[in-house]
Write a protein that holds these residues in place. Structure first.
Motif, PDB file in Angstrom:
ATOM      1  N   PHE A 159      37.167  33.439  41.646  1.00 33.64           N
ATOM      2  CA  PHE A 159      36.369  34.536  41.090  1.00 33.64           C
ATOM      3  C   PHE A 159      35.256  34.924  42.058  1.00 33.64           C
ATOM      4  O   PHE A 159      35.079  36.105  42.386  1.00 33.64           O
ATOM      5  CB  PHE A 159      35.776  34.101  39.749  1.00 33.64           C
ATOM      6  CG  PHE A 159      34.824  35.099  39.145  1.00 33.64           C
ATOM      7  CD1 PHE A 159      35.284  36.120  38.340  1.00 33.64           C
ATOM      8  CD2 PHE A 159      33.452  35.013  39.387  1.00 33.64           C
ATOM      9  CE1 PHE A 159      34.395  37.050  37.784  1.00 33.64           C
ATOM     10  CE2 PHE A 159      32.568  35.927  38.840  1.00 33.64           C
ATOM     11  CZ  PHE A 159      33.039  36.948  38.033  1.00 33.64           C
ATOM     12  N   TRP A 160      34.523  33.941  42.551  1.00 30.19           N
ATOM     13  CA  TRP A 160      33.403  34.246  43.445  1.00 30.19           C
ATOM     14  C   TRP A 160      33.886  34.657  44.832  1.00 30.19           C
ATOM     15  O   TRP A 160      33.203  35.409  45.538  1.00 30.19           O
ATOM     16  CB  TRP A 160      32.444  33.062  43.511  1.00 30.19           C
ATOM     17  CG  TRP A 160      31.652  32.975  42.243  1.00 30.19           C
ATOM     18  CD1 TRP A 160      31.763  32.032  41.273  1.00 30.19           C
ATOM     19  CD2 TRP A 160      30.664  33.904  41.804  1.00 30.19           C
ATOM     20  NE1 TRP A 160      30.904  32.318  40.236  1.00 30.19           N
ATOM     21  CE2 TRP A 160      30.211  33.459  40.532  1.00 30.19           C
ATOM     22  CE3 TRP A 160      30.112  35.065  42.344  1.00 30.19           C
ATOM     23  CZ2 TRP A 160      29.230  34.138  39.820  1.00 30.19           C
ATOM     24  CZ3 TRP A 160      29.137  35.740  41.630  1.00 30.19           C
ATOM     25  CH2 TRP A 160      28.715  35.280  40.386  1.00 30.19           C
ATOM     26  N   GLY A 161      35.080  34.221  45.225  1.00 29.99           N
ATOM     27  CA  GLY A 161      35.663  34.719  46.452  1.00 29.99           C
ATOM     28  C   GLY A 161      36.015  36.190  46.334  1.00 29.99           C
ATOM     29  O   GLY A 161      35.818  36.967  47.271  1.00 29.99           O
ATOM     30  N   ALA A 162      36.525  36.583  45.157  1.00 28.67           N
ATOM     31  CA  ALA A 162      36.829  37.993  44.932  1.00 28.67           C
ATOM     32  C   ALA A 162      35.560  38.830  44.918  1.00 28.67           C
ATOM     33  O   ALA A 162      35.537  39.960  45.414  1.00 28.67           O
ATOM     34  CB  ALA A 162      37.585  38.154  43.610  1.00 28.67           C
ATOM     35  N   VAL A 163      34.484  38.276  44.393  1.00 24.63           N
ATOM     36  CA  VAL A 163      33.224  39.020  44.295  1.00 24.63           C
ATOM     37  C   VAL A 163      32.529  39.130  45.647  1.00 24.63           C
ATOM     38  O   VAL A 163      32.027  40.198  46.022  1.00 24.63           O
ATOM     39  CB  VAL A 163      32.286  38.341  43.276  1.00 24.63           C
ATOM     40  CG1 VAL A 163      30.881  38.939  43.342  1.00 24.63           C
ATOM     41  CG2 VAL A 163      32.857  38.489  41.865  1.00 24.63           C
ATOM     42  N   ALA A 164      32.488  38.030  46.406  1.00 26.51           N
ATOM     43  CA  ALA A 164      31.630  38.002  47.601  1.00 26.51           C
ATOM     44  C   ALA A 164      32.292  37.420  48.838  1.00 26.51           C
ATOM     45  O   ALA A 164      31.596  37.097  49.805  1.00 26.51           O
ATOM     46  CB  ALA A 164      30.351  37.216  47.286  1.00 26.51           C
ATOM     47  N   GLY A 165      33.603  37.252  48.868  1.00 27.26           N
ATOM     48  CA  GLY A 165      34.259  36.764  50.063  1.00 27.26           C
ATOM     49  C   GLY A 165      33.872  35.339  50.426  1.00 27.26           C
ATOM     50  O   GLY A 165      33.613  34.509  49.552  1.00 27.26           O
ATOM     51  N   VAL A 166      33.817  35.059  51.714  1.00 26.94           N
ATOM     52  CA  VAL A 166      33.516  33.703  52.181  1.00 26.94           C
ATOM     53  C   VAL A 166      32.159  33.195  51.674  1.00 26.94           C
ATOM     54  O   VAL A 166      32.060  32.049  51.232  1.00 26.94           O
ATOM     55  CB  VAL A 166      33.588  33.630  53.721  1.00 26.94           C
ATOM     56  CG1 VAL A 166      33.067  32.286  54.238  1.00 26.94           C
ATOM     57  CG2 VAL A 166      35.032  33.829  54.180  1.00 26.94           C
ATOM     58  N   PRO A 167      31.082  33.993  51.696  1.00 23.83           N
ATOM     59  CA  PRO A 167      29.817  33.500  51.136  1.00 23.83           C
ATOM     60  C   PRO A 167      29.952  33.089  49.671  1.00 23.83           C
ATOM     61  O   PRO A 167      29.380  32.080  49.245  1.00 23.83           O
ATOM     62  CB  PRO A 167      28.870  34.690  51.305  1.00 23.83           C
ATOM     63  CG  PRO A 167      29.430  35.445  52.465  1.00 23.83           C
ATOM     64  CD  PRO A 167      30.910  35.318  52.347  1.00 23.83           C
ATOM     65  N   GLY A 168      30.715  33.854  48.891  1.00 26.39           N
ATOM     66  CA  GLY A 168      30.905  33.509  47.492  1.00 26.39           C
ATOM     67  C   GLY A 168      31.690  32.227  47.316  1.00 26.39           C
ATOM     68  O   GLY A 168      31.353  31.391  46.463  1.00 26.39           O
ATOM     69  N   LEU A 169      32.728  32.058  48.103  1.00 27.52           N
ATOM     70  CA  LEU A 169      33.531  30.837  48.034  1.00 27.52           C
ATOM     71  C   LEU A 169      32.685  29.597  48.316  1.00 27.52           C
ATOM     72  O   LEU A 169      32.696  28.619  47.552  1.00 27.52           O
ATOM     73  CB  LEU A 169      34.675  30.911  49.052  1.00 27.52           C
ATOM     74  CG  LEU A 169      35.808  31.892  48.782  1.00 27.52           C
ATOM     75  CD1 LEU A 169      36.639  32.100  50.044  1.00 27.52           C
ATOM     76  CD2 LEU A 169      36.699  31.391  47.654  1.00 27.52           C
ATOM     77  N   LEU A 170      31.950  29.638  49.429  1.00 25.10           N
ATOM     78  CA  LEU A 170      31.189  28.460  49.842  1.00 25.10           C
ATOM     79  C   LEU A 170      30.004  28.190  48.928  1.00 25.10           C
ATOM     80  O   LEU A 170      29.720  27.038  48.584  1.00 25.10           O
ATOM     81  CB  LEU A 170      30.714  28.639  51.286  1.00 25.10           C
ATOM     82  CG  LEU A 170      31.799  28.794  52.348  1.00 25.10           C
ATOM     83  CD1 LEU A 170      31.179  28.840  53.746  1.00 25.10           C
ATOM     84  CD2 LEU A 170      32.833  27.672  52.264  1.00 25.10           C
ATOM     85  N   ALA A 171      29.300  29.246  48.522  1.00 23.36           N
ATOM     86  CA  ALA A 171      28.133  29.053  47.661  1.00 23.36           C
ATOM     87  C   ALA A 171      28.545  28.467  46.320  1.00 23.36           C
ATOM     88  O   ALA A 171      27.873  27.567  45.797  1.00 23.36           O
ATOM     89  CB  ALA A 171      27.393  30.380  47.460  1.00 23.36           C
ATOM     90  N   TYR A 172      29.662  28.951  45.756  1.00 23.84           N
ATOM     91  CA  TYR A 172      30.090  28.384  44.468  1.00 23.84           C
ATOM     92  C   TYR A 172      30.398  26.901  44.599  1.00 23.84           C
ATOM     93  O   TYR A 172      29.975  26.095  43.767  1.00 23.84           O
ATOM     94  CB  TYR A 172      31.319  29.104  43.899  1.00 23.84           C
ATOM     95  CG  TYR A 172      31.789  28.351  42.677  1.00 23.84           C
ATOM     96  CD1 TYR A 172      31.095  28.477  41.475  1.00 23.84           C
ATOM     97  CD2 TYR A 172      32.817  27.410  42.748  1.00 23.84           C
ATOM     98  CE1 TYR A 172      31.450  27.712  40.374  1.00 23.84           C
ATOM     99  CE2 TYR A 172      33.170  26.642  41.651  1.00 23.84           C
ATOM    100  CZ  TYR A 172      32.479  26.805  40.469  1.00 23.84           C
ATOM    101  OH  TYR A 172      32.796  26.028  39.382  1.00 23.84           O
ATOM    102  N   ARG A 173      31.143  26.519  45.632  1.00 24.50           N
ATOM    103  CA  ARG A 173      31.488  25.106  45.754  1.00 24.50           C
ATOM    104  C   ARG A 173      30.253  24.252  45.958  1.00 24.50           C
ATOM    105  O   ARG A 173      30.169  23.133  45.441  1.00 24.50           O
ATOM    106  CB  ARG A 173      32.483  24.908  46.907  1.00 24.50           C
ATOM    107  CG  ARG A 173      32.934  23.469  47.100  1.00 24.50           C
ATOM    108  CD  ARG A 173      33.402  22.831  45.808  1.00 24.50           C
ATOM    109  NE  ARG A 173      34.560  23.482  45.234  1.00 24.50           N
ATOM    110  CZ  ARG A 173      34.829  23.527  43.944  1.00 24.50           C
ATOM    111  NH1 ARG A 173      33.994  22.974  43.074  1.00 24.50           N
ATOM    112  NH2 ARG A 173      35.903  24.138  43.494  1.00 24.50           N
ATOM    113  N   ALA A 174      29.262  24.759  46.673  1.00 26.35           N
ATOM    114  CA  ALA A 174      28.013  24.013  46.834  1.00 26.35           C
ATOM    115  C   ALA A 174      27.325  23.822  45.489  1.00 26.35           C
ATOM    116  O   ALA A 174      26.855  22.730  45.155  1.00 26.35           O
ATOM    117  CB  ALA A 174      27.084  24.740  47.811  1.00 26.35           C
ATOM    118  N   ILE A 175      27.260  24.878  44.697  1.00 28.38           N
ATOM    119  CA  ILE A 175      26.616  24.814  43.377  1.00 28.38           C
ATOM    120  C   ILE A 175      27.325  23.812  42.486  1.00 28.38           C
ATOM    121  O   ILE A 175      26.696  22.970  41.833  1.00 28.38           O
ATOM    122  CB  ILE A 175      26.612  26.210  42.733  1.00 28.38           C
ATOM    123  CG1 ILE A 175      25.674  27.151  43.489  1.00 28.38           C
ATOM    124  CG2 ILE A 175      26.206  26.134  41.261  1.00 28.38           C
ATOM    125  CD1 ILE A 175      25.825  28.611  43.102  1.00 28.38           C
TER     126      ILE A 175
END
Length: 322
Positions: A159-175
């Motif tokens: 979901f966050w990859g679809a919203v924000a690409g690589v930054p979304g993917l990495l930030a979600y996994r960190a959270i």
């Protein structure tokens, strides 16, 4: 359509395929490396303080998100690099394949009557004390973990990859990793982990509900009823202590026709969870049904995420052409 944006979607698709084929490595996984750095930082700055915990969360998530932003900017105008970076990031943050494998291993142990092996396997799925759990309770713990983690390990990062690409993917996994490490209620993390837990709740608000709806739609994959799954989601989804986990667990309970919830023992800390669904308690065969449903939800979420990212690229390309 800008080529680099189009290749973001292609990279996500390749990352999903890589996770399906490879899963998580036993050693050297990027998330494990991040977890080690987080643990070291926590030991240095920990204090029984929400303010200190908020600073800790901001540093960890900000650093990872910054790496994602830098990767995004450095690969603009470089389609192959964008594809490779996005594929690597997608593979690194997904855990759906490993989740399914763990569920299958648990099912095999219980099907063979090997309680010792099943109890030894449970910590791979959740933090409950398995030492006194019998087969039905191990089955319940496994089904609940598969339901909850289908969102955390697959739907939410996509979901966050679809919203924000690589930054979304990495930030979600960190959270999500921070929440697993410090967001739980314990004397050490009650205040320090508050910001990490609340941020994880916010990041999973939409993905958990999407997971619930996909489980409803795909219930027939597990020989279940979409109508029953929707009824359980609407009736019980809000009853769980977590604002998000209940959405996933209630939908899975209805889809599988079982009743989840009860008393859980987390190494001496006992929690009474509300019951979700109105069927019998999960039995061992329900584990494989839960795995099938989780895989169907994950693959459908992947198709939606890649399609959504492709649509974003198309819109940007059309705007640029005007």
């Amino acid at each position: 359509m800008k080529r680099t944006e189009r290749y973001t979607a292609a990279g996500m698709a390749l990352g999903v395929v890589a996770d399906a084929l490879v899963g998580d490595p036993r050693k050297g996984h990027p998330v494990a490396v991040f977890g080690g750095r987080v643990a070291a930082l926590e030991n240095r700055i920990h204090a029984d303080s929400r303010a200190r915990g908020t600073l800790f969360t901001a540093i960890c998530v900000g650093a990872v998100a910054g790496i994602g932003v830098a990767a995004d900017r450095l690969t603009r105008g470089r389609p192959l690099a964008r594809t490779a970076v996005t594929a690597a990031a997608t593979w690194a943050v997904l855990g759906g394949t490993t989740l399914g494998r763990e569920g299958a291993h648990m099912a095999a142990s219980l099907e063979s009557g090997d309680l010792a092996a099943a109890r030894a396997r449970l910590p791979h799925l959740c933090g409950r004390d398995p030492s006194r759990l019998d087969a039905p309770e191990l089955a319940r713990a496994t089904v609940e973990s598969i339901a909850e983690n289908t969102s955390d390990a697959a739907v939410a990062p996509l979901f966050w990859g679809a919203v924000a690409g690589v930054p979304g993917l990495l930030a979600y996994r960190a959270i999500n990793t921070l929440d697993a490490m410090v967001g739980h209620r314990s004397p050490r993390h009650e205040r320090f982990g508050w910001a990490s837990a609340r941020l994880d709740d916010a990041a999973n608000l939409a993905p958990a509900r999407l997971t619930g709806l996909l489980a409803v739609a795909l219930a027939p994959v597990a020989r279940g009823s979409s109508r029953r799954a929707l009824a359980a989601l609407r009736r019980d989804g809000h009853r769980h202590p977590s604002p998000n986990s209940g959405q996933c667990e209630a939908a899975f309970a209805g889809a599988l026709g079982v009743r989840l919830g009860g008393v859980n023992d987390y190494g001496g800390r006992r929690e009474a969870r509300p019951e979700l669904g109105d069927g019998p308690r999960p039995a061992v065969p329900d584990i494989r049904r839960a795995v099938r449903l989780a895989r169907a939800v994950s693959w459908t979420a992947a198709a939606f995420a890649v399609g959504a990212r492709w649509a974003v690229a198309a819109r940007r390309g059309a705007s640029a052409a005007r």
